[in-house]
Design a protein around this motif. Structure first.
Motif, PDB file in Angstrom:
ATOM      1  N   GLY A   1       1.534  -1.150   0.519  1.00 49.23           N
ATOM      2  CA  GLY A   1      -0.018   0.478   0.442  1.00 49.23           C
ATOM      3  C   GLY A   1       1.071   1.151  -0.200  1.00 49.23           C
ATOM      4  N   THR A   2       1.960   1.140   0.192  1.00 54.99           N
ATOM      5  CA  THR A   2       2.966   2.705   0.088  1.00 54.99           C
ATOM      6  C   THR A   2       3.520   2.567  -1.034  1.00 54.99           C
ATOM      7  OG1 THR A   2       4.766   1.623   1.538  1.00 54.99           O
ATOM      8  CG2 THR A   2       2.680   2.437   2.538  1.00 54.99           C
ATOM      9  N   GLY A   3       3.784   1.661  -1.831  1.00 57.64           N
ATOM     10  CA  GLY A   3       4.200   1.420  -2.735  1.00 57.64           C
ATOM     11  C   GLY A   3       3.841   2.283  -4.585  1.00 57.64           C
ATOM     12  N   GLN A   4       4.834   1.593  -5.831  1.00 58.72           N
ATOM     13  CA  GLN A   4       3.753   2.167  -6.753  1.00 58.72           C
ATOM     14  C   GLN A   4       2.285   1.102  -7.213  1.00 58.72           C
ATOM     15  OE1 GLN A   4       6.816  -0.591  -8.913  1.00 58.72           O
ATOM     16  NE2 GLN A   4       4.962   0.052 -10.525  1.00 58.72           N
ATOM     17  N   TYR A   5       2.265   0.410  -6.099  1.00 57.56           N
ATOM     18  CA  TYR A   5       0.685  -0.195  -6.786  1.00 57.56           C
ATOM     19  C   TYR A   5       0.034   0.443  -5.821  1.00 57.56           C
ATOM     20  CZ  TYR A   5       3.495  -2.278 -10.232  1.00 57.56           C
ATOM     21  OH  TYR A   5       4.457  -3.432 -11.111  1.00 57.56           O
TER      22      TYR A   5
ATOM     23  N   SER B   1       0.676 -21.861  -2.015  1.00 53.67           N
ATOM     24  CA  SER B   1       1.782 -20.921  -1.870  1.00 53.67           C
ATOM     25  C   SER B   1       1.433 -19.688  -1.573  1.00 53.67           C
ATOM     26  CB  SER B   1       3.250 -20.978  -1.422  1.00 53.67           C
ATOM     27  OG  SER B   1       3.684 -20.871  -3.062  1.00 53.67           O
ATOM     28  N   VAL B   2       2.030 -18.331  -0.933  1.00 52.00           N
ATOM     29  CA  VAL B   2       1.680 -17.282  -0.543  1.00 52.00           C
ATOM     30  C   VAL B   2       1.847 -16.708  -2.637  1.00 52.00           C
ATOM     31  CG1 VAL B   2       2.144 -14.311  -0.714  1.00 52.00           C
ATOM     32  CG2 VAL B   2       1.741 -16.432   0.908  1.00 52.00           C
ATOM     33  N   PRO B   3       1.282 -15.768  -3.642  1.00 54.35           N
ATOM     34  CA  PRO B   3       1.573 -15.788  -4.758  1.00 54.35           C
ATOM     35  C   PRO B   3       2.508 -14.440  -4.965  1.00 54.35           C
ATOM     36  CG  PRO B   3      -0.956 -16.265  -4.796  1.00 54.35           C
ATOM     37  CD  PRO B   3      -0.348 -16.462  -3.634  1.00 54.35           C
ATOM     38  N   THR B   4       3.551 -14.644  -5.845  1.00 54.37           N
ATOM     39  CA  THR B   4       3.989 -13.393  -6.077  1.00 54.37           C
ATOM     40  C   THR B   4       3.406 -11.992  -6.431  1.00 54.37           C
ATOM     41  OG1 THR B   4       4.478 -13.850  -8.502  1.00 54.37           O
ATOM     42  CG2 THR B   4       6.003 -13.804  -6.674  1.00 54.37           C
ATOM     43  N   TYR B   5       1.897 -12.144  -6.643  1.00 54.91           N
ATOM     44  CA  TYR B   5       1.264 -10.846  -7.124  1.00 54.91           C
ATOM     45  C   TYR B   5       1.504 -10.410  -7.775  1.00 54.91           C
ATOM     46  CZ  TYR B   5      -2.055 -12.886  -4.062  1.00 54.91           C
ATOM     47  OH  TYR B   5      -2.739 -13.504  -2.890  1.00 54.91           O
ATOM     48  N   ASN B   6       3.574 -10.012  -8.416  1.00 56.83           N
ATOM     49  CA  ASN B   6       3.810  -9.590  -9.601  1.00 56.83           C
ATOM     50  C   ASN B   6       4.565  -8.172  -8.904  1.00 56.83           C
ATOM     51  OD1 ASN B   6       5.041  -8.622 -11.715  1.00 56.83           O
ATOM     52  ND2 ASN B   6       3.134  -7.999 -12.677  1.00 56.83           N
ATOM     53  N   GLY B   7       4.001  -8.402  -7.829  1.00 57.53           N
ATOM     54  CA  GLY B   7       5.138  -7.053  -6.588  1.00 57.53           C
ATOM     55  C   GLY B   7       4.062  -6.459  -6.277  1.00 57.53           C
ATOM     56  N   GLY B   8       2.473  -6.987  -6.132  1.00 61.37           N
ATOM     57  CA  GLY B   8       1.584  -6.025  -5.767  1.00 61.37           C
ATOM     58  C   GLY B   8       0.640  -5.879  -6.493  1.00 61.37           C
ATOM     59  N   ALA B   9       0.634  -6.009  -8.116  1.00 64.79           N
ATOM     60  CA  ALA B   9       0.233  -5.193  -9.639  1.00 64.79           C
ATOM     61  C   ALA B   9      -1.248  -5.918  -9.390  1.00 64.79           C
ATOM     62  CB  ALA B   9       0.965  -5.250 -10.302  1.00 64.79           C
TER      63      ALA B   9
ATOM     64  N   ALA C   1      -6.993  -7.180  -6.948  1.00 64.86           N
ATOM     65  CA  ALA C   1      -7.279  -9.144  -7.488  1.00 64.86           C
ATOM     66  C   ALA C   1      -8.564  -9.065  -8.531  1.00 64.86           C
ATOM     67  CB  ALA C   1      -7.382  -9.462  -6.675  1.00 64.86           C
ATOM     68  N   LEU C   2      -8.957  -8.240  -8.661  1.00 65.85           N
ATOM     69  CA  LEU C   2     -10.053  -8.277  -9.343  1.00 65.85           C
ATOM     70  C   LEU C   2     -10.395  -7.516 -11.572  1.00 65.85           C
ATOM     71  CD1 LEU C   2     -13.091  -6.844  -7.564  1.00 65.85           C
ATOM     72  CD2 LEU C   2     -12.679  -9.343  -8.739  1.00 65.85           C
TER      73      LEU C   2
ATOM     74  N   LEU D   1      -9.030 -11.641 -26.008  1.00 67.06           N
ATOM     75  CA  LEU D   1      -9.630 -11.256 -24.645  1.00 67.06           C
ATOM     76  C   LEU D   1      -9.575  -9.581 -24.841  1.00 67.06           C
ATOM     77  CD1 LEU D   1      -7.655 -14.112 -23.090  1.00 67.06           C
ATOM     78  CD2 LEU D   1     -10.205 -14.079 -23.677  1.00 67.06           C
ATOM     79  N   GLY D   2      -9.912  -9.115 -24.164  1.00 62.39           N
ATOM     80  CA  GLY D   2     -10.199  -7.511 -24.140  1.00 62.39           C
ATOM     81  C   GLY D   2     -11.122  -6.642 -24.147  1.00 62.39           C
ATOM     82  N   GLU D   3     -11.547  -5.203 -24.735  1.00 58.65           N
ATOM     83  CA  GLU D   3     -10.456  -4.520 -24.333  1.00 58.65           C
ATOM     84  C   GLU D   3     -10.124  -3.764 -23.219  1.00 58.65           C
ATOM     85  OE1 GLU D   3     -11.484  -2.096 -27.634  1.00 58.65           O
ATOM     86  OE2 GLU D   3     -10.190  -2.953 -28.743  1.00 58.65           O
ATOM     87  N   PHE D   4      -8.931  -3.492 -22.229  1.00 59.70           N
ATOM     88  CA  PHE D   4      -8.462  -2.773 -21.694  1.00 59.70           C
ATOM     89  C   PHE D   4      -7.806  -1.362 -21.578  1.00 59.70           C
ATOM     90  CE2 PHE D   4      -8.914  -7.649 -20.161  1.00 59.70           C
ATOM     91  CZ  PHE D   4      -9.585  -8.034 -19.483  1.00 59.70           C
ATOM     92  N   ASP D   5      -8.425  -1.334 -20.645  1.00 58.21           N
ATOM     93  CA  ASP D   5      -7.180   0.282 -20.391  1.00 58.21           C
ATOM     94  C   ASP D   5      -5.950  -0.255 -20.077  1.00 58.21           C
ATOM     95  OD1 ASP D   5      -5.803   2.823 -19.375  1.00 58.21           O
ATOM     96  OD2 ASP D   5      -7.841   3.920 -18.777  1.00 58.21           O
ATOM     97  N   ALA D   6      -5.037   0.602 -20.974  1.00 58.50           N
ATOM     98  CA  ALA D   6      -3.710   0.197 -21.036  1.00 58.50           C
ATOM     99  C   ALA D   6      -3.248   0.535 -19.621  1.00 58.50           C
ATOM    100  CB  ALA D   6      -2.841   0.778 -22.042  1.00 58.50           C
ATOM    101  N   LEU D   7      -3.292   1.336 -18.995  1.00 62.23           N
ATOM    102  CA  LEU D   7      -2.812   1.504 -17.827  1.00 62.23           C
ATOM    103  C   LEU D   7      -3.335   0.563 -16.365  1.00 62.23           C
ATOM    104  CD1 LEU D   7      -2.061   5.687 -18.406  1.00 62.23           C
ATOM    105  CD2 LEU D   7      -0.731   3.558 -18.361  1.00 62.23           C
ATOM    106  N   ARG D   8      -4.760   0.151 -17.016  1.00 66.86           N
ATOM    107  CA  ARG D   8      -5.007  -0.805 -15.304  1.00 66.86           C
ATOM    108  C   ARG D   8      -4.041  -1.857 -15.449  1.00 66.86           C
ATOM    109  NH1 ARG D   8     -11.270   1.078 -14.901  1.00 66.86           N
ATOM    110  NH2 ARG D   8     -10.896   3.203 -14.708  1.00 66.86           N
ATOM    111  N   LEU D   9      -3.088  -2.050 -16.146  1.00 63.65           N
ATOM    112  CA  LEU D   9      -2.566  -3.256 -15.425  1.00 63.65           C
ATOM    113  C   LEU D   9      -3.740  -4.175 -16.554  1.00 63.65           C
ATOM    114  CD1 LEU D   9      -1.006  -2.709 -11.897  1.00 63.65           C
ATOM    115  CD2 LEU D   9       0.379  -2.748 -14.125  1.00 63.65           C
TER     116      LEU D   9
END
Length: 371
Positions: A19-23, A42-50, A80-81, A317-325
């Protein structure tokens, strides 16, 4: 919107707090909750919080406890959604998100490779009462300190066969009758599963007994009667001689995507899986684009010959906003003599190129013992 009430969950580890990083997310006031299952052990890496939820719960089966790992403040949007372009907000819709380590897949109700349900991992639709009580503790805490209602949706379809959706397996995946409309989601309070959220395809957490969790959280439930054995698909001799392998690859090399053109992208290389390969839950791809990118992103998984020829796809699959990961998932086994690859397309309003700066692919698969 201000964050009110306690923001840290008592006893939860903050070792994977994003919660204090880039995500870090947006401020909100939680009034509903979404349950996921990780489809891993196990706990997933979640791509560093993304791609992280608010919290992850790891069953400590020997101690009959759930160990909680908090990733965002309670009143902070998680990730996560899926959130499609032009629809409703999902992650930012006042939703507290829980990932439960384990599976909802009814194929693994008793065994998962050489691992045993209830001993080495939890199959959440048949989880023991102590595990449901541990989840109920968090549900009750969120009610007491953040007024999340002690209610839940009625229908939790199985991630397998389910008479409420005959002919579709897994029943809870995709456009099931349990999934809410956008209008229903916008006014929803209480608890639901990933399978209920619009703009999403996932079917977790399957037929989790959330009604039992709510009863335990209210303190009104009697001890449960002995559970009937869960319906399972018998494993073959080949399946019982398997272990779980994991793919977790990323690539930070920039790629300029021409407008409205499908491009095959590489992770370690262009091949994600080589057949024959049986997947254990979905394989996920997540894409990151340069700041300021104004594009609509589509993705698709394709099966090819080993040399890349003879491509056939599973649908765009899509479309998604490019800036919404943008996130994409694949659930199909890879046939012998074939490889699985991923393609991306960026569509802009002015024909400009779009810069893909990072991509990651994760997922589990079965590995024959000794390999």
């Amino acid at each position: 919107m201000a964050r009110t009430g306690p923001q840290k969950i008592p006893g939860a580890s903050q070792s994977y707090f994003y919660g204090t990083g880039q995500y870090s997310g947006s401020d909100m006031e939680v009034n509903c909750g979404v349950i996921h299952t990780t489809e891993g052990r196990s706990v997933p890496t979640y791509n560093g919080g993304a791609m992280a939820p608010t919290v992850t719960g790891i069953p400590d089966i020997a101690a009959r406890k759930i160990r909680w790992h908090q990733h965002f403040d309670v009143d902070e949007s998680a990730r996560a959604l899926a959130n499609k372009l032009g629809g409703v907000e999902t992650n930012r819709a006042n939703a507290f998100q829980i990932e439960l380590v384990g599976t909802c897949d009814d194929r693994y109700a008793q065994t998962w490779g050489t691992a045993r349900a209830g001993v080495d991992y939890l199959h959440w639709p048949t989880a023991p009462d102590w595990a449901l009580a541990e989840l109920a503790w968090l549900v009750r805490w969120l009610h007491d300190y953040h007024a999340v209602p002690l209610t839940c949706v009625k229908d939790w379809l199985a991630y397998g066969k389910d008479p409420r959706r005959p002919g579709i397996t897994p029943a809870s995946y995709g456009a099931s009758p349990a999934r809410m409309t956008q209008a229903q989601w916008q006014t929803f309070t209480g608890w639901c599963g990933h399978q209920h959220v619009p703009e999403n395809d996932h079917g977790d957490p399957g037929s989790l007994n959330m009604a039992r969790v709510i009863d335990l959280a209210r303190g009104t439930s009697a001890p449960p009667p002995p559970a009937a054995p869960a319906p399972t698909v018998p494993q073959t001799a080949e399946e019982t001689d398997m272990t779980i392998g994991k793919i977790d690859e990323s690539n930070p090399i920039d790629v300029d995507l021409a407008d409205n053109v499908w491009t095959t992208v590489a992770f370690t290389d262009a091949v994600i899986h080589s057949g024959p390969r049986r997947l254990v839950g979905p394989t996920y791809v997540q894409l990151t684009f340069a700041p300021g990118t104004q594009a609509f992103i589509s993705g698709r998984f394709i099966v090819t010959n080993p040399d890349g020829t003879g491509a056939s796809g599973y649908g765009d699959l899509g479309e998604f906003d490019a800036l919404r990961l943008p996130q994409f998932l694949h659930n199909h086994d890879v046939p012998a003599g074939k490889t699985l690859r991923f393609q991306v397309k960026a569509r802009t309003d002015n024909g400009t190129t779009s810069k893909l700066t990072h991509r990651v692919v994760t997922g589990d698969y079965l590995v024959p013992s000794g390999q």
